[in-house]
Scaffold this active site. Sequence first.
Site, short mmCIF file in Angstrom:
data_model
loop_
_atom_site.label_atom_id
_atom_site.label_comp_id
_atom_site.label_asym_id
_atom_site.label_seq_id
_atom_site.Cartn_x
_atom_site.Cartn_y
_atom_site.Cartn_z
CE1 TYR A 149 -7.50 -0.05 0.75
CE2 TYR A 149 -7.16 1.80 2.40
CZ TYR A 149 -7.51 0.57 1.93
OH TYR A 149 -8.67 -0.02 2.93
N GLY A 150 -3.87 2.41 -3.91
CA GLY A 150 -2.83 3.77 -4.70
C GLY A 150 -3.70 4.38 -5.97
CB CYS A 164 5.57 2.99 -1.80
SG CYS A 164 4.30 1.42 -1.88
CB THR A 165 5.08 0.23 3.14
OG1 THR A 165 3.91 0.04 2.66
CG2 THR A 165 5.14 1.57 4.26
CG HIS A 166 4.20 -2.59 -1.69
ND1 HIS A 166 3.48 -2.18 -0.90
CD2 HIS A 166 3.74 -3.80 -1.94
CE1 HIS A 166 2.10 -2.93 -0.86
NE2 HIS A 166 2.32 -3.86 -1.32
CB CYS A 183 -1.26 2.56 4.04
SG CYS A 183 -1.88 2.73 2.29
CG ASN A 184 3.81 6.20 1.97
OD1 ASN A 184 4.42 7.34 2.32
ND2 ASN A 184 4.53 5.09 2.06
CB THR A 185 -2.30 5.20 -0.53
OG1 THR A 185 -1.43 4.89 -1.31
CG2 THR A 185 -3.66 5.75 -1.37
CD GLU A 233 0.38 -6.27 -2.94
OE1 GLU A 233 -0.74 -6.65 -3.47
OE2 GLU A 233 0.53 -5.71 -1.74
CG ASP A 236 -0.15 -1.21 4.00
OD1 ASP A 236 -0.21 -0.31 3.58
OD2 ASP A 236 0.20 -2.05 3.06
CB SER A 237 -4.06 -0.94 1.22
OG SER A 237 -2.85 -0.77 0.53
#
Length: 273
Positions: free
Chosen positions: A41-42, A191-193, A72-74, A157, A9-10
């Site tokens: 990365y988004g 999104c994984t967040h 990571c979706n992006t 974050e 992931d980013s």
Amino acid sequence: MQGSIGVFDSGYGGLTVLKEIVAKLPQYDYIYLGDNSRSPYGNRSFNTVYHYTLQCVEWFFRQGCPLVILACNTASAKALRTIQQNDLPRMAPDKRVLGVIRPTTEVVGQYTKSKKVGVLATNGTVQSNSYVIEINKFYPDVQVIQEACPMWVPLVENNEHEGHGADFFIKKNIHQLLKKEPLIDTILLACTHYPLLIKKITEYTPVDITILSQGKIVANSLADYLKRHNEMETRLSKNGQKIFYTTDSTADFDKHAAAFYGRPVSAIHTDLS
């Protein structure tokens, strides 16, 4: 020679996916890499995300990983297809790179009765249209309505996901999504967040709407993939080990990672060389 499953992931978000994969498949060894020094990365261009992701995939291969999951979706939206089609045949035809978009889009149509699915995601994922394209491949009769949520990842974050600022932005984005299409009965958190925001997302979403997170879906999909691909499964080491790497400060990574992974971690720094 056997190797670990790489999970990329980013930043930290992929840890929510890794947590579910480990819960489902605890026997395997895992290497997690967060490219925190270049996160997020988004909002980066397709070309930049592709080059960053490819560099990280090559790093995993040097660690001996025969299988890499882009959690990571992006990266999945902007880099996966090019890496699968152009780079793997050239540099590692015997290795595999998988993403998080396809497993989710394969099943999302099973949850909607109204055939109206909402997608909450970063700007980059929304702009890629990956969810619209992939869902329509599997479920041509499902309409996909997207809403970019540019403030959600920074809230998580910066450890503000339980504060009043989060209430404002979550309420606003969900309202805007449902204003576009009131008949949405399923919302995908792309999104994984976003699982860290699930309490507030649930609070501001009507109770009759199903909310889908990706972690368990991806874990189930990986288990199915390994059942169907014995040639890959036998190449994976099984000691139950988990090693965490970051391209930025290990102290910062360890401090934030526990919220995503659900338990303390101790990361190693790498410069990807």
